[in-house]
Each structure stands twice: as structure tokens, then as C-alpha cells.
Design an enzyme around this catalytic site. Structure first.
Site, PDB file in Angstrom:
ATOM      1  N   GLU A 277      37.085  73.488  44.815  1.00  0.00           N
ATOM      2  CA  GLU A 277      37.099  75.485  45.181  1.00  0.00           C
ATOM      3  C   GLU A 277      37.050  75.170  47.466  1.00  0.00           C
ATOM      4  O   GLU A 277      36.733  74.628  47.781  1.00  0.00           O
ATOM      5  CB  GLU A 277      35.860  75.973  44.984  1.00  0.00           C
ATOM      6  CG  GLU A 277      35.411  75.433  43.654  1.00  0.00           C
ATOM      7  CD  GLU A 277      34.084  75.813  43.165  1.00  0.00           C
ATOM      8  OE1 GLU A 277      33.428  76.288  44.291  1.00  0.00           O
ATOM      9  OE2 GLU A 277      33.789  75.192  42.213  1.00  0.00           O
TER      10      GLU A 277
ATOM     11  N   ASP B 130      31.650  70.939  32.386  1.00  0.00           N
ATOM     12  CA  ASP B 130      31.715  71.128  33.894  1.00  0.00           C
ATOM     13  C   ASP B 130      31.936  69.609  34.675  1.00  0.00           C
ATOM     14  O   ASP B 130      31.894  68.145  34.122  1.00  0.00           O
ATOM     15  CB  ASP B 130      30.361  71.832  34.630  1.00  0.00           C
ATOM     16  CG  ASP B 130      30.637  71.879  35.500  1.00  0.00           C
ATOM     17  OD1 ASP B 130      31.114  71.499  36.596  1.00  0.00           O
ATOM     18  OD2 ASP B 130      29.605  72.829  35.703  1.00  0.00           O
TER      19      ASP B 130
ATOM     20  N   GLU C  21      37.881  76.953  35.891  1.00  0.00           N
ATOM     21  CA  GLU C  21      37.190  76.869  37.450  1.00  0.00           C
ATOM     22  C   GLU C  21      38.563  77.326  38.221  1.00  0.00           C
ATOM     23  O   GLU C  21      39.751  77.416  37.936  1.00  0.00           O
ATOM     24  CB  GLU C  21      36.304  76.370  37.294  1.00  0.00           C
ATOM     25  CG  GLU C  21      35.747  76.744  38.481  1.00  0.00           C
ATOM     26  CD  GLU C  21      33.610  76.559  38.740  1.00  0.00           C
ATOM     27  OE1 GLU C  21      32.846  77.028  39.467  1.00  0.00           O
ATOM     28  OE2 GLU C  21      34.068  75.668  38.392  1.00  0.00           O
TER      29      GLU C  21
ATOM     30  N   GLU D  88      29.802  81.926  42.423  1.00  0.00           N
ATOM     31  CA  GLU D  88      28.334  80.976  42.511  1.00  0.00           C
ATOM     32  C   GLU D  88      28.437  81.015  44.231  1.00  0.00           C
ATOM     33  O   GLU D  88      27.295  80.349  44.158  1.00  0.00           O
ATOM     34  CB  GLU D  88      28.597  79.865  41.803  1.00  0.00           C
ATOM     35  CG  GLU D  88      29.570  78.927  41.947  1.00  0.00           C
ATOM     36  CD  GLU D  88      29.953  77.664  41.576  1.00  0.00           C
ATOM     37  OE1 GLU D  88      29.745  78.010  40.292  1.00  0.00           O
ATOM     38  OE2 GLU D  88      30.176  76.745  41.751  1.00  0.00           O
TER      39      GLU D  88
END
Length: 662
Positions: free
Chosen positions: A175, A414, A463, A469
Site C-alpha cells: 500500500e 489477511d 486489496e 482504512e
């Protein structure tokens, strides 16, 4: 005299042999529209380059596979055969942004001595290549040389790997915002993950991708010696691991090998891809990864049901006006089910906390999971369970049949946070095992998709994006990022950004609040994300209490399908704004988003078939620059070919549902 003549003949023969050995072979392959040309040179190095309408897009770039036995496949390559093929076909796509995908390319297969070769494909919008080997037994891949050279020091959109888990490189959440900088200014203390974009000017963008990644580590990019190009870097094979990282949820390699993969000697390797656009909007509707991925290995995937989910974690289980204590407990999840049922939402997610820590086979005492699942069935709402990769990898043989029998429909998995060979192989093993029990999987804390969602259609979410988030703790420029990812990250495939915030803030008023998060930008910006962002498994991230107070917006959100029959790119400029349309069962959905700059756009409705249409429109309110929750809902008449001017507030959006009037 005889000896001199013999010596001369020998010298000439040796010279001829040397010249023959040094001789290169050149190959050219064009796209079927004639605009893109691939040039391959097999000589001392195996080198590829690309031109678009005569302009050099990729400068000569070397490639090779370096084996553990010392062989370098690609150096001094001896081409034994070269075969070309022309393909022009259409295939059906499942759980995708369109039903039919046109697959149009020319292919060159170079077969070389030493039991290897390379396939090249030239599409009308890009180029791809992959190595293949035909060796007996197992081989060790020490490294792969992949270069992407450019003719100038262009600007790039670089997503750096920055959040090293336990301070170790190759352990990351995948990310990052895009660092917009010259190629030569590439950070010396990091690597970039894919996709990465290069802006070559003249409206030409290049996006570097990989596809069909299986049983092999993912590719990162680093600056190469030209300082105008990138080279591939790969996580070494993990030999020893420990638990660590975020809340001790990550499997952290403590020792890695001096090679990147051990693999079957007869196989095809991942595709190395460059997509080339001549206008930014083309990137909003690209199918390259879908075309390069392996076909489905699930014979009958009719049980795979994409859809929306009411999600608990982002909103911190913060429901109100109830007569029970909200939290990770049975009454709370029944409340979520009631909300989902009333709004025709297919799923709820039970995120972290539903199971006993470290053992997915045991349910938390505060949760009656069977009661929740059975209650959901009565209300036509199914349950997805959250889990860490470490627990799934260890327990899937036990828990997949256990929870499938109970009626659970899938797992949100996850904290992979790696893409070495072990983890990549595991994603395929999990998808295969889950499919045996008719379970869907949503991969989180993971690298970008590379086509597994086509190979295993039960993989319905990914993701690998810096999603909403981050609004719980960060102050970064999310609106710019949100109109960059449709042109870059979304090229790789679906992305679980988790939109749907009903608390919306202008730049001056935004601040992170973990337990009651808000979004940057307007309400209509959030609504538009449901159209613009590709996500077969799409979240409603805010809490049911707020959605019920905002029923108009909730009705629009829940009416947007998560897979569509057709997608049309309308307009866009990377980092600035994006607008596209999607169609499902004859109903059209249009979304437009901007960064922190307000702007006026003109949308061209020529994509509509002939006829008259009714459009239910959500647009930024006249005061949305002061109160980001301000919006206007209205009904408009539209027909094919109409051009409609729309106004977007700072961080704003525009969304519409369009139906034909019979």
C-alpha cells in the site's frame, strides 16, 4: 608454401566460425493495427524494444533467466526456430467488468537451444513476453533479468515499498501513494511494486505490469544502470520464518536463500507486460491481465456469487440506538444482517475477533456463529469470515470443510504481506482448496492481482491498494490517489478500496478518527467510487445506523452491481479526474471523480443505445465546498448523444443510474 596455405585456410575457417558465432538474429512483430512494433535481437544478449507509430517507447532492454547451475538463458541465445501466429478472438469473462473480452494480438515464439524459449505478444495497446523452459526435473532460478529502459528521464508514478514488517525488506502491505518524480530520482533505499506508470509525454503513458504469476515470486522494480529505466528485483526464497510484524500476525522470513525459486523444469514463467496508451482514459478500461491469465480451473463456477458486503471493522462496530452493547457479539451481527437484508446486500463480514486467537476452529465465546449463519440464511444474507494467512495456511484442511458445512460462504484472508515464491504458490493452493468446498476468498494484505481471479473465479477480491482504512489514521492526499489508481493499480485487476463513508469532510475539516472515521472529499465522491472502482466483492464500509439515516445514498450504493456486462471509459487524466460508465442488464451506471481541484466536465452520452432514458443523478451540492456531505439528487431525461456539463466540487464526485424509458 603448403604450410602457409594450410594456415591461411585454418585462419579463414576460424574467422568464419567466430563471425558465425557473433552473428545476431533480428525479429520484428507488429500489432494488428500496425501502430506498435516489437523488435527483438538475439545476440550476445537477448534484447527487446518497442515503438509506437515510429516513436521509441521502450529502448533496447535485456532479458535473461539465470539458473542455479550457472546457465544464463538469453545470453548468446541460439534460436533454433521462430514461429509467428495471428490471433483474433473473443472470450467470455466471468465476474468481470465486461462479459466479452476481445483478444487480438500477434505472437512470436522463439525456441532456443538449451531447452528454453521466449513468447512475445504484441497487442494494439501493449507488449508482453514470457520465458518458457523444457528441462527435466526441478530447476533453481537464481535470478531473472528484466529491464524496462526508456529514451529519456521521464516522470514516473512510483509506489514505493515503505512499511517493512519487522524492518525487513520484501515484507510489506503493498500500500503506497504514488511518488511522482523523474525516473533518475528513484529512491536509493527502497523498491517499487507494480503496477508502475511512466509518462512519456505526447499523451503517451506506459504501465509496467506482470501477469499469470504462479509458483514464482512477484516482481519489484529498482533503478537500473541507465538511470532512465528499471530492472526487476525479486524476493529470495524463504528458508526460515518466525511470527512477527503487525500484532504478531505476519510470517516473517528470518533467513532467505541465494535464489528466488525452485520450480518445475518444464513450465512457462510470468508475463512481463507494458501497456501503452495514447490517451489516459484508455487505461480506465484495459483487459491486458485478463487476456494473459490462465483459463479457469473450476469446471462449474456457478456457485460463485459476487456482491456487496456490510463490513464491521472500518466503522468499529459503532452502531447506535440499540438496546444491546455493540461489539463483536451475536446481537451486533444480527443487526448487520437485518440491515443487509433490508437493503438487498448479499453478505456481512465478521472481521478480526470472531475466533479464538490462533485457532480458527474455535469460535469466540461472545459469538454464536451457527446462530448468526442460520439467521442470515433466513434473511437471504450470507457470512464471510476474516482470517490471517498464517492460520489459513496451517488450518485450511480442517476449517474449510467445517465452515462450509455450517453455511459460511467464504473467507477474507489477511496479512500475507509478502510475494515470494512460497506465498504466491499458497494463494493458488488456498483458492483450489476453497473451491473444493464452494468457498469464495477475498485476499487482503496482499500484492496486486495478476490473473488468479480468472484462473480461480472464487477469488473475488484483492486489496493491494492504499484504501479507505487509511482515513482512520492518515492525513495524506487521498483524493489525488483515488483518481490515480483507476489508471494504474486497477490495471492489474479488482481492488478492495472499501468505499462508502457517510461522514465526509472538506480538506480544512478533515482529521483522522479511528473509531468514527470520515473521508476526504464529498459524499458524491464516495458514491462515484462504486461505479469507478472495479471490485466484484464490494464493501459498505460505514456502519448500518448511519446508512439508515442516509437512505437515499444507501439506495444508490446498493443498486450498483459489482460485476457488469460492459464498461466504457468516458474521460480522465491520471491524478486529476476519472469518469466511466458501466452497464448491467441494460441499466447504465456513470461515475466521475476529481482530486482536490474543483472542475467542470462534459460527459458524452454517445455510449447509450438509441432511445430515451431517465437518469437518477447525485451531484455535489452548491455548498459541498464548505460541507462535504452536501449533495443534490434529481431526475434528468437523457438520450444517446447528449452532452451534459457537470460540476465537481473539490474532492468531489458525480454519480448516476440510467434506465431506458419504455
Amino acid at each position: 608454401m603448403k604450410n602457409k596455405l594450410t594456415g591461411l585456410i585454418v585462419a579463414l575457417l576460424l574467422s568464419s566460425s567466430i563471425l558465425s558465432a557473433q552473428k545476431t538474429k533480428d525479429f520484428d512483430l507488429k500489432s494488428q493495427d500496425g501502430n506498435i512494433t516489437l523488435h527483438v535481437v538475439a545476440g550476445k544478449k537477448l534484447v527487446w524494444s518497442v515503438q509506437l507509430k515510429g516513436k521509441q517507447i521502450i529502448a533496447p532492454s535485456a532479458m535473461s533467466l539465470q539458473l542455479g547451475n550457472g546457465d544464463v538463458l538469453g545470453d548468446n541465445a541460439k534460436v533454433s526456430s521462430a514461429k509467428t501466429e495471428k490471433i483474433n478472438t473473443t472470450f467470455k469473462a466471468l465476474n468481470y467488468k465486461k462479459t466479452n473480452v476481445q483478444d487480438v494480438y500477434n505472437e512470436l515464439t522463439l525456441t532456443c537451444k538449451n531447452d528454453f524459449g521466449v513468447k512475445f505478444r504484441v497487442y494494439n495497446d501493449g507488449v508482453a513476453y514470457r520465458f518458457f523452459t523444457k528441462k527435466k526435473g526441478e530447476i533453481v532460478i537464481k535470478n531473472e533479468e528484466a529491464n524496462f529502459n526508456f529514451t529519456q528521464d521521464y516522470k514516473a508514478f512510483i509506489p514505493y515499498m515503505w512499511d517493512y514488517r519487522d524492518g525487513k525488506i520484501f515484507n510489506s502491505s503493498f500500500e503506497a501513494l504514488y511518488k511522482e518524480t523523474k525516473i533518475s530520482k528513484f529512491a536509493t533505499d527502497s523498491l517499487a511494486f507494480l503496477p508502475l506508470m511512466v509518462d512519456e509525454g505526447d499523451n503517451n503513458k506506459v504501465v509496467i505490469l506482470e501477469a499469470d504469476l504462479e509458483d514464482y515470486p512477484g516482481m519489484y522494480l529498482n533503478l537500473n544502470d541507465t538511470h532512465k529505466g528499471f530492472m526487476g528485483v525479486y524476493a529470495p526464497y524463504p528458508l526460515e520464518t518466525k511470527m512477527g510484524g503487525y500484532n504478531n500476525m505476519n510470517v516473517i522470513p528470518t533467513k532467505r536463500a541465494e535464489y528466488i525459486a525452485k520450480t518445475n523444469g518444464t513450465r512457462s514463467f510470468p508475463w512481463r507486460v507494458v501497456v501503452i496508451s495514447q490517451s489516459d482514459k484508455e487505461l480506465l478500461n484495459n483487459d491486458m491481465v485478463q487476456k494473459l491469465a490462465s483459463p479457469s480451473r473450476i469446471t462449474d463456477a456457478s456457485w460463485v456469487k459476487p456482491g456487496q458486503a456490510a463490513w464491521d471493522w472500518w466503522n468499529n462496530w459503532n452502531i447506535t440506538h440499540v438496546d444491546f452493547k455493540a461489539g463483536i457479539n451475536t446481537p451486533t451481527y444480527k443487526y448487520y444482517i437485518d440491515f443487509a437484508s433490508a437493503n438487498k446486500i448479499s453478505y456481512i463480514i465478521l472481521d478480526e475477533g470472531w475466533s479464538v486467537e490462533g485457532d480458527l476452529s474455535k469460535v469466540s465465546p461472545a459469538i454464536n456463529l451457527k446462530e448468526i449463519v442460520d439467521y442470515g440464511k433466513q434473511k437471504h444474507v450470507d457470512v464471510i469470515l476474516w482470517a490471517t494467512w498464517s492460520n489459513i495456511a496451517r488450518q485450511m484442511d480442517e476449517i474449510f470443510p467445517q465452515y462450509s458445512k455450517m453455511g459460511v460462504k467464504g473467507f477474507k484472508i489477511d496479512f500475507f504481506d509478502r510475494d515470494d515464491q512460497v506465498v504466491v504458490a499458497s494463494t493458488y493452493a488456498i483458492a483450489k482448496k476453497a473451491a473444493e468446498y464452494h468457498l469464495m476468498v477475498d485476499y487482503h494484505g496482499i500484492y496486486k492481482p495478476t490473473g488468479i481471479q480468472k484462473t480461480y473465479p472464487n477469488v473475488i477480491g484483492f486489496e493491494g491498494v492504499k484504501g479507505m482504512e487509511n482515513y482512520k489514521w492518515a492525513t495524506e492526499d487521498q483524493p489525488r490517489y483515488a483518481v490515480s489508481i483507476p489508471f494504474i493499480r486497477m490495471m492489474a485487476g479488482p481492488m478492495d478500496y472499501t468505499p462508502g463513508a457517510m461522514r465526509n469532510a472538506i480538506k480544512a475539516n478533515y482529521h483522522p478518527v479511528s473509531s468514527a472515521p470520515m473521508s476526504m472529499g464529498t459524499r458524491c465522491n464516495q458514491l462515484a467510487m462504486y461505479v469507478v472502482f472495479e471490485a466484484p466483492f464490494q464493501m459498505l464500509a460505514d456502519n448500518p445506523t448511519i446508512y439508515m439515516k442516509e437512505q437515499e445514498c444507501t439506495d444508490f450504493i446498493t443498486g450498483v452491481p459489482t460485476t457488469t456486462d460492459e464498461t466504457v471509459a468516458l474521460d480522465g487524466e491520471v491524478g486529476e479526474y476519472a469518469a466511466l460508465a458501466r452497464q448491467k442488464d441494460g441499466i447504465w451506471y456513470v461515475g466521475a471523480m476529481t482530486n482536490w481541484n474543483s472542475r467542470q466536465l462534459t460527459l458524452d452520452f454517445s455510449f447509450l443505445p438509441e432511445g430515451n432514458y431517465k437518469a437518477v443523478v447525485f451531484s455535489d451540492g452548491i455548498n459541498a465546498d464548505r460541507d462535504a456531505t452536501d449533495y443534490k439528487k434529481e431526475t434528468k431525461s437523457i438520450k444517446s448523444g447528449d452532452k451534459l456539463k457537470i460540476q465537481l466540487a473539490p474532492g468531489g464526485g458525480w454519480a448516476a443510474r440510467i434506465e431506458k424509458i419504455h
